[in-house]
Design an enzyme around this catalytic site. Structure first.
Site, short mmCIF file in Angstrom:
data_model
loop_
_atom_site.label_atom_id
_atom_site.label_comp_id
_atom_site.label_asym_id
_atom_site.label_seq_id
_atom_site.Cartn_x
_atom_site.Cartn_y
_atom_site.Cartn_z
N MET A 27 -22.57 -41.95 -6.67
CA MET A 27 -21.90 -43.14 -7.20
C MET A 27 -20.94 -42.70 -8.31
O MET A 27 -20.61 -43.47 -9.21
CB MET A 27 -22.94 -44.14 -7.73
CG MET A 27 -23.88 -44.61 -6.61
SD MET A 27 -24.60 -46.23 -6.88
CE MET A 27 -25.55 -45.92 -8.36
N HIS A 31 -22.50 -35.10 -12.65
CA HIS A 31 -23.12 -34.26 -13.68
C HIS A 31 -23.73 -33.03 -13.02
O HIS A 31 -23.61 -32.83 -11.80
CB HIS A 31 -24.16 -35.06 -14.47
CG HIS A 31 -25.15 -35.80 -13.59
ND1 HIS A 31 -26.00 -35.16 -12.73
CD2 HIS A 31 -25.38 -37.13 -13.43
CE1 HIS A 31 -26.74 -36.04 -12.10
NE2 HIS A 31 -26.39 -37.26 -12.48
N HIS A 34 -25.53 -33.33 -9.66
CA HIS A 34 -24.69 -33.37 -8.46
C HIS A 34 -24.15 -31.97 -8.14
O HIS A 34 -24.07 -31.57 -6.98
CB HIS A 34 -23.51 -34.32 -8.66
CG HIS A 34 -23.91 -35.75 -8.90
ND1 HIS A 34 -23.74 -36.37 -10.12
CD2 HIS A 34 -24.48 -36.67 -8.09
CE1 HIS A 34 -24.18 -37.62 -10.04
NE2 HIS A 34 -24.64 -37.82 -8.83
N GLN A 145 -34.46 -34.72 -6.26
CA GLN A 145 -35.86 -35.15 -6.27
C GLN A 145 -36.15 -36.19 -7.36
O GLN A 145 -37.12 -36.93 -7.28
CB GLN A 145 -36.77 -33.93 -6.47
CG GLN A 145 -38.24 -34.25 -6.21
CD GLN A 145 -39.15 -33.31 -6.92
OE1 GLN A 145 -39.30 -32.17 -6.49
NE2 GLN A 145 -39.75 -33.74 -8.02
N LYS A 146 -35.28 -36.26 -8.38
CA LYS A 146 -35.52 -37.23 -9.47
C LYS A 146 -35.73 -38.64 -8.92
O LYS A 146 -36.58 -39.37 -9.39
CB LYS A 146 -34.35 -37.24 -10.46
CG LYS A 146 -34.57 -38.22 -11.61
CD LYS A 146 -33.41 -38.25 -12.55
CE LYS A 146 -32.32 -39.17 -12.11
NZ LYS A 146 -32.65 -40.61 -12.13
N ASP A 147 -34.92 -39.00 -7.91
CA ASP A 147 -35.06 -40.32 -7.30
C ASP A 147 -36.07 -40.21 -6.16
O ASP A 147 -35.74 -40.31 -4.98
CB ASP A 147 -33.68 -40.80 -6.78
CG ASP A 147 -32.68 -40.91 -7.92
OD1 ASP A 147 -33.00 -41.55 -8.92
OD2 ASP A 147 -31.59 -40.32 -7.82
N SER A 182 -29.15 -37.55 -15.64
CA SER A 182 -28.85 -38.78 -14.91
C SER A 182 -27.56 -39.38 -15.48
O SER A 182 -27.28 -39.24 -16.68
CB SER A 182 -30.01 -39.77 -15.11
OG SER A 182 -29.59 -41.10 -14.91
O1 PAF Z 1 -28.53 -41.90 -5.65
C1 PAF Z 1 -27.44 -42.49 -5.65
O2 PAF Z 1 -26.51 -42.15 -6.40
C2 PAF Z 1 -27.25 -43.69 -4.73
O3 PAF Z 1 -28.43 -44.43 -4.61
C3 PAF Z 1 -26.68 -43.32 -3.35
C4 PAF Z 1 -27.65 -42.43 -2.58
C5 PAF Z 1 -25.35 -42.59 -3.54
C6 PAF Z 1 -26.44 -44.58 -2.52
O4 PAF Z 1 -25.52 -45.44 -3.13
#
Ligand code: PAF
Length: 284
Positions: A27, A31, A34, A145-147, A182
């Site tokens: 989104m 950081h 990613h 893995q955080k999410d 995050s």
């Molecule tokens: O983890 C995220 O940033 C979002 O939930 C994702 C997977 C890009 C979906 O919008």
């Protein structure tokens, strides 16, 4: 690096990329977390793509959609420096054209934990992930893995719909004091930032207790509650020790009930942001 804005553009750019394509969905507000996903994708795949799309359907009323950090120029230079071949950065109308009505729902898995705190969140995530997988056709998709619950939901979605993509879950990237990196960390005041490592501290205490032989779910959940209570600025949303496949709360981390291991997770509200973190415990 090619930048596609429409479904048509992304389709024609995609056809020129060698297989397998590694995909990182984002989104924006990129950081080091990613970066690590993209580096892993680059190491394992012949080409790499990223998406930048702040998905409105995964935000509830009163959540931070309007304030979610957006800096596309900075994100694009970061992606270029990482050697990304294709970026898909569509408008909301491009992803959800007028009259869009279809949703993807993973059932109870999406209603627990984050799904209980944020009703409809995982329907929004599952829907957009399905659309983006369909448009980009990745061989592998890389998630942090955080999410933890999000990765479980996406694995289920891929399995149930038989999507031809391998979901790769990569380790959480942390600040030196343990705070999981995050996009929402940038909302924190200096005082909140100092309080934020309470999440990783709570998880570390669970791991230590587990390694000393503690398997009782209630006692492990209580350990997270008492740790978060030590921080005046922090309010616990939930502390969970759940089966990593069903997300059913566990009486005990060991044994058959937790055949897939346990997902230990918590969500904490600080005045300017709500943060989540998690770890996995193997069963047995
Ligand atoms: O983890 C995220 O940033 C979002 O939930 C994702 C997977 C890009 C979906 O919008």
């Amino acid at each position: 690096m090619r930048i596609a804005r429409t479904r048509l553009e992304v389709g024609s750019a995609r056809r020129t990329l060698p297989e397998p394509l590694g995909l990182v969905l984002t989104m924006g507000a990129l950081h080091e977390g990613h970066d690590s996903l993209l580096r892993r994708a680059a190491a394992e795949c012949e080409s790499i793509a990223a998406t930048i799309f702040v998905n409105p359907t995964q935000f509830g009323r009163g959540e931070d959609f309007g304030h979610y950090p957006r800096d596309e120029a900075a994100d694009l230079s970061r992606l270029e420096a990482l050697g990304v071949d294709l970026v898909f950065a569509p408008s909301t109308q491009e992803v959800y054209p007028a009259g869009f009505a279809t949703t993807v729902d993973v059932g109870p898995l999406g209603e627990r934990l984050e799904g209980a705190a944020r009703p409809g969140h995982f329907r929004g995530v599952a829907t957009v992930v399905t659309i983006l997988f369909d448009l980009l056709g990745p061989g592998r998709a890389f998630f942090g893995q955080k999410d933890g619950q999000q990765t479980i939901v996406i694995r289920r979605l891929v399995r149930d719909l038989g999507l031809p993509v391998e979901v790769v879950v990569c380790p959480t990237i942390r600040e030196p004091d343990g705070l999981a990196i995050s996009s929402r960390n940038r909302f924190l005041s200096a005082e909140e930032r100092a309080a934020a490592p309470v999440l990783s501290r709570a998880l570390a205490r669970v791991r230590e207790a587990y390694e000393r032989g503690e398997q009782n779910g209630d006692r492990l959940r209580e350990l997270m509650r008492t740790t978060v209570a030590e921080e005046d600025l922090a309010a616990l949303d939930y502390a969970s020790v759940a089966d990593a496949r069903s997300l059913d709360e566990l009486d005990s981390v060991g044994g058959a009930a937790a055949a897939d291991g346990a997902l230990v997770s918590l969500a904490v509200r600080l005045p300017s942001a709500r943060l989540i973190d998690c770890l996995y415990l193997e069963s047995g």
